[in-house]
Design an enzyme around this catalytic site. Sequence first.
Site, PDB file in Angstrom:
ATOM      1  N   LYS A  27     -73.979  26.129   5.130  1.00 48.74           N
ATOM      2  CA  LYS A  27     -74.099  24.704   5.005  1.00 48.74           C
ATOM      3  C   LYS A  27     -72.832  24.685   5.380  1.00 48.74           C
ATOM      4  O   LYS A  27     -73.139  23.348   5.942  1.00 48.74           O
ATOM      5  CB  LYS A  27     -74.483  24.931   3.409  1.00 48.74           C
ATOM      6  CG  LYS A  27     -75.996  24.743   3.353  1.00 48.74           C
ATOM      7  CD  LYS A  27     -76.251  24.373   1.988  1.00 48.74           C
ATOM      8  CE  LYS A  27     -75.034  25.365   0.418  1.00 48.74           C
ATOM      9  NZ  LYS A  27     -75.941  26.302   0.584  1.00 48.74           N
ATOM     10  N   ARG A 102     -78.784  20.072  -7.362  1.00 52.59           N
ATOM     11  CA  ARG A 102     -79.103  21.859  -7.376  1.00 52.59           C
ATOM     12  C   ARG A 102     -80.741  22.533  -8.364  1.00 52.59           C
ATOM     13  O   ARG A 102     -80.491  23.056  -8.309  1.00 52.59           O
ATOM     14  CB  ARG A 102     -78.239  22.320  -7.787  1.00 52.59           C
ATOM     15  CG  ARG A 102     -77.596  24.365  -6.765  1.00 52.59           C
ATOM     16  CD  ARG A 102     -76.377  24.407  -6.656  1.00 52.59           C
ATOM     17  NE  ARG A 102     -75.758  25.472  -6.083  1.00 52.59           N
ATOM     18  CZ  ARG A 102     -74.952  25.561  -5.373  1.00 52.59           C
ATOM     19  NH1 ARG A 102     -73.732  24.978  -5.131  1.00 52.59           N
ATOM     20  NH2 ARG A 102     -74.160  26.689  -6.008  1.00 52.59           N
ATOM     21  N   ARG A 148     -67.326  36.896   4.004  1.00 52.88           N
ATOM     22  CA  ARG A 148     -66.619  35.655   3.703  1.00 52.88           C
ATOM     23  C   ARG A 148     -65.276  35.675   3.507  1.00 52.88           C
ATOM     24  O   ARG A 148     -64.938  36.255   2.390  1.00 52.88           O
ATOM     25  CB  ARG A 148     -67.565  34.455   3.355  1.00 52.88           C
ATOM     26  CG  ARG A 148     -67.120  33.161   3.291  1.00 52.88           C
ATOM     27  CD  ARG A 148     -68.402  31.947   2.612  1.00 52.88           C
ATOM     28  NE  ARG A 148     -68.662  32.181   1.311  1.00 52.88           N
ATOM     29  CZ  ARG A 148     -69.237  31.427   1.284  1.00 52.88           C
ATOM     30  NH1 ARG A 148     -70.016  30.737   2.344  1.00 52.88           N
ATOM     31  NH2 ARG A 148     -69.450  30.902   0.104  1.00 52.88           N
ATOM     32  N   ARG A 181     -63.742  34.454  -1.611  1.00 49.43           N
ATOM     33  CA  ARG A 181     -63.842  33.698  -2.985  1.00 49.43           C
ATOM     34  C   ARG A 181     -63.970  34.831  -4.075  1.00 49.43           C
ATOM     35  O   ARG A 181     -65.298  36.124  -3.269  1.00 49.43           O
ATOM     36  CB  ARG A 181     -65.360  32.966  -3.071  1.00 49.43           C
ATOM     37  CG  ARG A 181     -64.483  31.542  -2.236  1.00 49.43           C
ATOM     38  CD  ARG A 181     -65.338  30.433  -2.226  1.00 49.43           C
ATOM     39  NE  ARG A 181     -66.761  30.574  -2.818  1.00 49.43           N
ATOM     40  CZ  ARG A 181     -68.136  30.610  -2.975  1.00 49.43           C
ATOM     41  NH1 ARG A 181     -68.242  29.269  -1.633  1.00 49.43           N
ATOM     42  NH2 ARG A 181     -68.911  30.229  -3.958  1.00 49.43           N
ATOM     43  N   ARG A 192     -76.197  34.213  -8.281  1.00 52.09           N
ATOM     44  CA  ARG A 192     -76.537  33.219  -7.360  1.00 52.09           C
ATOM     45  C   ARG A 192     -77.233  33.431  -6.670  1.00 52.09           C
ATOM     46  O   ARG A 192     -77.831  32.074  -7.228  1.00 52.09           O
ATOM     47  CB  ARG A 192     -75.059  32.578  -7.036  1.00 52.09           C
ATOM     48  CG  ARG A 192     -73.521  33.040  -7.580  1.00 52.09           C
ATOM     49  CD  ARG A 192     -72.351  33.073  -6.469  1.00 52.09           C
ATOM     50  NE  ARG A 192     -72.283  32.306  -5.514  1.00 52.09           N
ATOM     51  CZ  ARG A 192     -71.523  32.206  -4.144  1.00 52.09           C
ATOM     52  NH1 ARG A 192     -71.024  32.901  -3.635  1.00 52.09           N
ATOM     53  NH2 ARG A 192     -71.866  31.098  -3.174  1.00 52.09           N
TER      54      ARG A 192
END
Length: 241
Positions: A27, A102, A148, A181, A192
């Site tokens: 995203k 969300r 990531r 992160r 998550r």
Amino acid sequence: MSVLPELDAHVPIPGPVLLLGAPGVGKGTQAQILMDAWGIPQVSTGDIVRENIRLRTAPGLEFQDLVARGVLVPDDLVNGMVADRTARADCARGFILDGYPRTLGQAEWWDGFLADWGALKDGAVQLPLIAVSIEVRYSELLRRITGRRTGSVSKRIYNVYTNPPVSPGVCDVDGEPLVQRPDDTEEVFAERMRAFDELTAPVIEHYRGLGRFEVVDGEQSVEAVTANLVAALRRLRHGVL
Ligand code: AMP
């Protein structure tokens, strides 16, 4: 002229565009591309939440522990932050929502807020929200999430497996350090994903029911995902097939 002809073909799409999808579907990457092409901002609640934590604001202190565990922060706080952010002039023509709404509660609040937009903003017009979900298998998401790395200032996104920087740990464009992160670990990712499946599925059904929703396959090249995403947004916004 952008690199992708789809982005220029019939330029107007903006208005609020919602990118949905589990953590790691791309995203943020797609939002960055659309933002550059259309000159509208990305409104990422994850970034807003992290910025509040970094600045140690009162809500930021409340968020810290929740975010570290992969749990969603309270709807009313997120709603208020998005309302503040979208009140800025750069959002007048449209914006890309990343990570919000969300939950069904956020979606219902947000629809009401958009419906009142004109009254709140001196009669300014805002188009209806259109939503696209980017979908990717769990095993692939795990690889993307744990690989990531993000530019500490620019927020440019790399992946040590699929899109590594030329020099490890350093952004190709401006040499800034790349950081991982703290919630991009396998354990937090699992939580998550659980939150995503449980809470975001009703958001998808909500926008599907309103006829303002499409799905795009996220397991393709970044360029192919952008092309399909823009085509879906065009159908939803302008009814062009
Ligand atoms: P993200 O970068 O979108 O994965 O968001 C990181 C974390 O910020 C999430 O795990 C939540 O704790 C919090 N967060 C981001 N967006 C929302 C939202 N719309 N509602 C509640 N919590 C959120």
